[in-house]
Design a protein around this motif. Structure first.
Motif, PDB file in Angstrom:
ATOM      1  N   THR A 131       0.826  -1.206   0.000  1.00  0.00           N
ATOM      2  CA  THR A 131       0.000   0.000   0.000  1.00  0.00           C
ATOM      3  C   THR A 131       0.862   1.258   0.000  1.00  0.00           C
ATOM      4  O   THR A 131       0.541   2.253  -0.653  1.00  0.00           O
ATOM      5  N   ILE A 132       1.978   1.198   0.692  1.00  0.00           N
ATOM      6  CA  ILE A 132       2.770   2.405   0.922  1.00  0.00           C
ATOM      7  C   ILE A 132       3.983   2.550   0.010  1.00  0.00           C
ATOM      8  O   ILE A 132       4.417   3.680  -0.278  1.00  0.00           O
ATOM      9  N   ILE A 133       4.525   1.457  -0.501  1.00  0.00           N
ATOM     10  CA  ILE A 133       5.849   1.500  -1.113  1.00  0.00           C
ATOM     11  C   ILE A 133       5.918   2.392  -2.357  1.00  0.00           C
ATOM     12  O   ILE A 133       6.856   3.184  -2.509  1.00  0.00           O
ATOM     13  N   ILE A 134       4.969   2.304  -3.265  1.00  0.00           N
ATOM     14  CA  ILE A 134       5.010   3.121  -4.479  1.00  0.00           C
ATOM     15  C   ILE A 134       4.877   4.603  -4.134  1.00  0.00           C
ATOM     16  O   ILE A 134       5.605   5.448  -4.673  1.00  0.00           O
ATOM     17  N   CYS A 135       3.972   4.915  -3.219  1.00  0.00           N
ATOM     18  CA  CYS A 135       3.784   6.312  -2.797  1.00  0.00           C
ATOM     19  C   CYS A 135       5.041   6.847  -2.113  1.00  0.00           C
ATOM     20  O   CYS A 135       5.414   8.008  -2.306  1.00  0.00           O
ATOM     21  N   LEU A 136       5.672   5.988  -1.316  1.00  0.00           N
ATOM     22  CA  LEU A 136       6.884   6.407  -0.614  1.00  0.00           C
ATOM     23  C   LEU A 136       7.996   6.740  -1.599  1.00  0.00           C
ATOM     24  O   LEU A 136       8.669   7.776  -1.470  1.00  0.00           O
ATOM     25  N   ILE A 137       8.199   5.892  -2.587  1.00  0.00           N
ATOM     26  CA  ILE A 137       9.234   6.136  -3.599  1.00  0.00           C
ATOM     27  C   ILE A 137       8.914   7.392  -4.406  1.00  0.00           C
ATOM     28  O   ILE A 137       9.784   8.239  -4.646  1.00  0.00           O
ATOM     29  N   ALA A 138       7.648   7.534  -4.792  1.00  0.00           N
ATOM     30  CA  ALA A 138       7.235   8.689  -5.597  1.00  0.00           C
ATOM     31  C   ALA A 138       7.337   9.997  -4.822  1.00  0.00           C
ATOM     32  O   ALA A 138       7.416  11.074  -5.426  1.00  0.00           O
ATOM     33  N   SER A 139       7.367   9.913  -3.493  1.00  0.00           N
ATOM     34  CA  SER A 139       7.464  11.116  -2.667  1.00  0.00           C
ATOM     35  C   SER A 139       8.741  11.896  -2.930  1.00  0.00           C
ATOM     36  O   SER A 139       8.809  13.101  -2.666  1.00  0.00           O
ATOM     37  N   PHE A 140       9.762  11.217  -3.447  1.00  0.00           N
ATOM     38  CA  PHE A 140      11.058  11.858  -3.684  1.00  0.00           C
ATOM     39  C   PHE A 140      11.203  12.349  -5.127  1.00  0.00           C
ATOM     40  O   PHE A 140      12.246  12.893  -5.489  1.00  0.00           O
ATOM     41  N   ASP A 141      10.172  12.164  -5.929  1.00  0.00           N
ATOM     42  CA  ASP A 141      10.182  12.701  -7.299  1.00  0.00           C
ATOM     43  C   ASP A 141      10.282  14.218  -7.222  1.00  0.00           C
ATOM     44  O   ASP A 141       9.571  14.856  -6.443  1.00  0.00           O
ATOM     45  N   LYS A 142      11.129  14.811  -8.020  1.00  0.00           N
ATOM     46  CA  LYS A 142      11.363  16.258  -7.947  1.00  0.00           C
ATOM     47  C   LYS A 142      10.127  17.068  -8.291  1.00  0.00           C
ATOM     48  O   LYS A 142      10.018  18.237  -7.904  1.00  0.00           O
ATOM     49  N   ARG A 143       9.196  16.465  -9.035  1.00  0.00           N
ATOM     50  CA  ARG A 143       7.969  17.181  -9.373  1.00  0.00           C
ATOM     51  C   ARG A 143       6.972  17.167  -8.224  1.00  0.00           C
ATOM     52  O   ARG A 143       6.060  17.994  -8.180  1.00  0.00           O
ATOM     53  N   ILE A 144       7.145  16.238  -7.303  1.00  0.00           N
ATOM     54  CA  ILE A 144       6.199  16.077  -6.196  1.00  0.00           C
ATOM     55  C   ILE A 144       6.785  16.569  -4.879  1.00  0.00           C
ATOM     56  O   ILE A 144       6.190  17.391  -4.185  1.00  0.00           O
TER      57      ILE A 144
END
Length: 233
Positions: free
Chosen positions: A13-26
């Motif tokens: 549930t959390i892993i994809i959101c956690l990784i995407a949290s470090f995207d420079k656009r987000i």
């Protein structure tokens, strides 16, 4: 492997959101502190509810799907649930609000609050003997009244729209926990304490419960986000 079922539900549930949290656009990682503070406040309220209902036998957990670590009557995975699921929800809300104009949904604030309040009052009145149904209806009613009439928040419409989108993820996640695609449910419910209306294997009360929890997480997250922004400026 079966004993890792609930833990894996939290993880995926959390892993994809956690990784995407470090995207420079987000750059959601900048708000991890705000999220942890807000989600912990909400978690305290809902964990107390959880402990109470577990003790009363309104619901219980199949220990075969957990690691066996129990705190205050709840599996460790259930504790993690109150941070993992809100993280995915708040992250999704943050992204949708950041990249899309959701303001149109706020024109529905009055309609959503009025309609929901009437339905919740009627359900609570007609099914007061069903513990899960009654408490869920009353808690959600109080949350809506607080946000709309006391806190005077104007984002209930867009938050409700995002929650509707989140149901696409909520159904498979909660479906597994309530018995979809596995031999028996991770979370079991006393039939006498809820309506018996289900989406797949998910009690309709779980959806309403999740909605109230989601709204409170958004409320506190926005509150601390705003405070930190003002402090920084």
């Amino acid at each position: 492997m079966q004993s890792y079922t609930y833990l894996l539900v939290n993880f995926f549930t959390i892993i994809i959101c956690l990784i995407a949290s470090f995207d420079k656009r987000i750059q959601f990682y900048k708000y991890f502190g705000d999220f942890l503070l807000s989600s912990t406040i909400v978690a305290v309220l809902y964990i107390l509810w959880d402990v109470w209902f577990t003790k009363m036998g309104v619901w219980w957990f199949d220990r075969n799907y957990t690691l066996g670590i129990v705190i205050a009557g709840l599996p460790l995975e259930e504790w993690l649930f109150f941070w993992c699921i809100p993280f995915a929800c708040v992250f999704t809300y943050f992204c949708l609000e950041k990249f899309f104009d959701l303001g149109w949904a706020n024109s529905l604030n009055n309609l959503i609050v009025f309609t929901s309040s009437v339905v919740l009052v009627v359900i609570a009145f007609l099914h007061y003997q069903k513990t899960y149904t009654l408490i869920t209806a009353l808690v959600t009613l109080c949350v809506l009244i607080f946000l709309h009439f006391i806190a005077k928040k104007e984002w209930i419409g867009q938050a409700s729209f995002v929650f509707f989108v989140l149901l696409l993820g909520f159904i498979p996640v909660n479906g597994v926990l309530t018995g979809t695609c596995i031999e028996s449910p991770v979370v079991n419910y006393n039939p006498g304490d809820f309506l018996g209306i289900k989406i797949l294997t998910i009690p309709i009360e779980d959806v309403v419960y999740g909605y109230s929890q989601f709204l409170l997480n958004i409320y506190f997250f926005k509150l601390f986000q705003k405070q930190n922004y003002q402090y920084a400026n």
